[in-house]
Design a protein around this motif. Structure first.
Motif, short mmCIF file in Angstrom:
data_model
loop_
_atom_site.label_atom_id
_atom_site.label_comp_id
_atom_site.label_asym_id
_atom_site.label_seq_id
_atom_site.Cartn_x
_atom_site.Cartn_y
_atom_site.Cartn_z
N ILE A 62 0.85 -1.20 0.00
CA ILE A 62 0.00 0.00 0.00
C ILE A 62 0.88 1.25 0.00
CG2 ILE A 62 -1.63 1.34 1.38
CD1 ILE A 62 -2.85 -1.40 2.23
N ASN A 63 1.93 1.25 0.82
CA ASN A 63 2.87 2.37 0.82
C ASN A 63 3.46 2.58 -0.57
OD1 ASN A 63 2.47 2.74 3.55
ND2 ASN A 63 4.36 1.75 4.18
N GLU A 64 3.75 1.46 -1.23
CA GLU A 64 4.31 1.54 -2.58
C GLU A 64 3.33 2.21 -3.55
OE1 GLU A 64 5.38 -2.20 -4.48
OE2 GLU A 64 5.09 -1.31 -6.46
N GLN A 65 2.07 1.78 -3.49
CA GLN A 65 1.07 2.36 -4.41
C GLN A 65 0.95 3.86 -4.18
OE1 GLN A 65 0.06 0.75 -6.94
NE2 GLN A 65 0.89 -1.19 -6.23
N LEU A 66 0.95 4.27 -2.91
CA LEU A 66 0.89 5.71 -2.60
C LEU A 66 2.11 6.43 -3.16
CD1 LEU A 66 -0.33 5.87 1.11
CD2 LEU A 66 -1.41 6.93 -0.88
N ALA A 67 3.29 5.85 -2.93
CA ALA A 67 4.52 6.48 -3.39
C ALA A 67 4.53 6.59 -4.92
CB ALA A 67 5.73 5.69 -2.90
N TYR A 117 19.37 -10.18 -8.83
CA TYR A 117 18.41 -9.63 -9.78
C TYR A 117 17.59 -8.57 -9.08
CZ TYR A 117 16.48 -13.68 -7.36
OH TYR A 117 16.17 -14.58 -6.39
N VAL A 118 17.23 -7.54 -9.82
CA VAL A 118 16.41 -6.47 -9.25
C VAL A 118 15.22 -6.21 -10.16
CG1 VAL A 118 18.36 -5.35 -8.10
CG2 VAL A 118 17.69 -4.58 -10.38
N GLY A 119 14.15 -5.76 -9.56
CA GLY A 119 12.96 -5.34 -10.30
C GLY A 119 12.75 -3.85 -10.09
N LEU A 120 12.40 -3.15 -11.15
CA LEU A 120 12.19 -1.70 -11.06
C LEU A 120 10.86 -1.34 -11.70
CD1 LEU A 120 15.70 -0.62 -12.35
CD2 LEU A 120 14.94 -0.51 -9.95
N ASP A 121 10.17 -0.37 -11.11
CA ASP A 121 9.03 0.21 -11.80
C ASP A 121 9.60 1.13 -12.88
OD1 ASP A 121 9.84 1.66 -9.29
OD2 ASP A 121 8.73 3.24 -10.31
N SER A 122 8.90 1.22 -13.98
CA SER A 122 9.42 1.96 -15.14
C SER A 122 9.68 3.44 -14.81
CB SER A 122 8.42 1.85 -16.28
OG SER A 122 9.11 1.74 -17.47
N ASP A 123 8.80 4.05 -14.03
CA ASP A 123 8.97 5.48 -13.71
C ASP A 123 10.33 5.73 -13.05
OD1 ASP A 123 6.56 6.21 -14.72
OD2 ASP A 123 5.52 6.25 -12.78
N SER A 124 10.72 4.85 -12.14
CA SER A 124 12.00 5.02 -11.46
C SER A 124 13.17 4.75 -12.40
CB SER A 124 12.08 4.09 -10.25
OG SER A 124 11.06 4.40 -9.33
N ALA A 125 13.02 3.69 -13.24
CA ALA A 125 14.09 3.36 -14.19
C ALA A 125 14.31 4.50 -15.17
CB ALA A 125 13.76 2.07 -14.93
N MET A 126 13.21 5.15 -15.58
CA MET A 126 13.29 6.21 -16.60
C MET A 126 13.60 7.59 -15.99
SD MET A 126 12.82 4.55 -19.38
CE MET A 126 12.23 5.56 -20.74
N HIS A 127 13.76 7.64 -14.68
CA HIS A 127 14.10 8.90 -14.00
C HIS A 127 15.40 9.45 -14.60
CE1 HIS A 127 15.60 11.43 -10.64
NE2 HIS A 127 14.32 11.64 -10.40
N PRO A 128 15.50 10.78 -14.79
CA PRO A 128 16.68 11.33 -15.49
C PRO A 128 18.01 11.07 -14.78
CG PRO A 128 15.25 13.08 -14.61
CD PRO A 128 14.49 11.80 -14.53
N GLN A 129 17.99 10.70 -13.51
CA GLN A 129 19.26 10.43 -12.82
C GLN A 129 19.63 8.96 -12.77
OE1 GLN A 129 18.19 12.58 -9.18
NE2 GLN A 129 19.80 14.07 -9.62
N ASP A 135 11.08 -4.54 1.24
CA ASP A 135 10.11 -3.94 0.35
C ASP A 135 10.58 -4.10 -1.09
OD1 ASP A 135 8.12 -2.33 -0.71
OD2 ASP A 135 9.17 -0.46 -0.24
N TRP A 136 9.65 -4.38 -2.00
CA TRP A 136 10.03 -4.52 -3.40
C TRP A 136 10.39 -3.16 -4.00
CZ3 TRP A 136 8.54 -2.61 -8.11
CH2 TRP A 136 9.02 -3.30 -9.26
N TYR A 137 9.68 -2.14 -3.57
CA TYR A 137 9.77 -0.82 -4.23
C TYR A 137 10.97 0.00 -3.75
CZ TYR A 137 8.13 3.77 -5.86
OH TYR A 137 8.03 4.99 -6.46
#
Lengths: 222, 243
Positions: free
Chosen positions: B54-59, B170-182, B238-240
């Motif tokens: 739930i914290n992840e969805q909010l974030a 191995y790591v999993g990333l949400d696309s928004d974080s992977a595509m972050h400019p940094q 946490d996964w996120y």
């Protein structure tokens, strides 16, 4: 003559007694998180007076090697801690209870008098009322500390999303140290609070549970 | 009211309050026990896992790619400690390395030269370890977003997974974080080519996550619609872990 008088509103008693286990859980889980990078100490240069924390402390409270578990508890109960605190502040603001709790211009002087009395240096206690100056300062400080824990906590929980806050608190490592120092403040508060509750006795403690206390009043017929 | 009557009344109130308070405390204790004894879901009790989700969805709802991690002058940068050797222990020939891309525009592997052909970006920012320490580090590499624009999926996907050549880490990333400019596919640290312990020839540097997501020695990058597995998320974290 003895009178039963209403002292603490039901809402305040609930906020108080909910906060106790929730804050305890936050401190316990926070300590398991701190364990993973336990770098704070009291000392100067090479000299260390006290290290947070010695091994026996981690063993006694089973704090070692639970980082993931500690984070999960911390990030669940943070919501209850924050919600309870916000509701308490709203309640005291709206109900008018803040009048008893906020320090005024006499509080500091009275707080010194109360402290001197408690230490046995001064013989006369200032005239008793619901909360004396020392209590007003303590109970207002603890709320400000709670707000500080939320701010420093948010600053280290989401240091990129809230980087303005993290930077305002002196940067990420400082915000973490501040978050930790506030916890030590709670433990100090707890020790003094418990000592004062024991000193004040059963009538006072009972009022925090039932809301009522017994007071002696002058019999008007006499 | 005389003393006897007053004491009688308050004793009744006290009994009522303490019984009620005791019942609430007992219920809270039972609730706590219940939480503490639930079956585990990837290393932590399942209600705690749900709370993290739930914290992840909010974030993720409030995530803003425009918010950047603070940057620092190069003079403040140090080499961080080399935490985490999982995935680096198998025998490995860096010279023969190519990057496998799955779910991208083509199935052909990408070479280090091709990654270096993408715009070169330097960033000096804090590497924040989930253990609680942080270090200012100088990373150089290609933006992951530039890489994805050239080699990634044609249509935006929700997740990105990365793993070491031996598949151990191995790591999993949400696309928004992977595509972050940094977020960088990094080939230099501290102005020098990556060393083996820091993940040569190519590692991730993702300042919007704890350091455990900055996988070293990337072997495969996978563009995916479903949530990729994550080494530490399977071990109670946490996964996120978004910052």
């Amino acid at each position: 003559m003895t009178k039963i008088e209403h002292k603490h509103p039901l809402a305040i008693r609930w906020f108080h007694w909910i906060n106790f286990p929730v804050l305890s859980l936050m401190i316990w889980s926070g300590m398991t998180i701190y364990w993973a990078n336990d770098v704070y100490r009291i000392g100067a240069g090479e000299f260390t007076l006290f290290r947070f924390f010695p091994a026996w402390f981690y063993d006694a409270f089973d704090l070692a090697s639970h980082l993931s578990q500690g984070m999960a508890w911390h990030f669940l109960f943070m919501w209850f801690f924050a919600l309870n605190g916000v509701l308490y502040v709203l309640y005291t603001a709206i109900s008018g209870e803040w009048r008893y709790l906020l320090p005024n211009r006499n509080s500091l002087r009275e707080a010194i008098q109360v402290t001197l009395y408690d230490l046995g240096i001064r013989k006369v206690h200032p005239p008793p009322r619901k909360f004396n100056g020392a209590q007003q300062i303590a109970y207002t400080s603890i709320i400000l500390m709670g707000a500080g824990s939320l701010a420093t906590g948010l600053a280290i929980y989401k240091p990129v999303q809230f980087s303005w806050l993290t930077q305002a608190l002196g940067g990420y490592p400082w915000a973490r140290a501040e978050h930790f120092a506030l916890t030590l403040g709670y433990l100090l508060f707890f020790c003094v609070h418990i000592a004062q509750v024991i000193r004040a006795g059963w009538n006072n403690f009972r009022a925090m549970v039932t809301g009522f206390e017994l007071i002696e009043v002058e019999d008007p017929k006499k | 009211m005389n003393r006897v009557d007053a004491e009688k009344v308050i004793r009744r109130r006290t009994r009522r309050s303490f019984l009620f308070g005791g019942a609430v405390a007992a219920a809270a204790f039972v609730g706590g026990r219940w939480l503490y004894t639930r079956r585990e879901d990837a290393g932590i009790r399942w209600p705690l896992r749900r709370a993290l989700e739930i914290n992840e969805q909010l974030a993720r709802d409030f995530f803003d790619a425009g918010r950047l991690a603070p940057t620092f002058p190069v003079s403040m940068a140090k080499m961080p400690r080399a935490n985490g050797g999982v995935g680096l222990r198998s025998s490995f020939d860096a010279a023969a390395w190519t990057l496998k891309v799955e779910g991208g525009r083509s199935d052909s592997p990408v070479t280090l030269a091709q990654v270096k052909d993408l715009p070169r970006v330097e960033i000096v920012t804090e590497l924040k370890c989930i253990e609680g320490w942080s270090e200012v580090v100088h990373f150089t590499g290609a933006r992951f977003s530039d890489f994805a624009a050239k080699y990634g999926a044609e249509d935006a996907v929700e997740y990105v997974g990365m793993e070491t050549p031996d598949g151990e880490y191995y790591v999993g990333l949400d696309s928004d974080s992977a595509m972050h400019p940094q977020t960088l596919l990094c080939y230099e640290m501290d102005g020098k080519p990556l060393t083996a312990v820091h993940g040569a020839p190519l590692r991730l540097a993702i300042p919007v996550k704890y350091g455990l997501k900055s996988i070293k020695r990337i072997g495969t990058i996978r563009f995916a619609e479903s949530r990729p597995a994550d080494y530490w998320a399977e071990r109670g974290y946490d996964w996120y872990v978004g910052l």
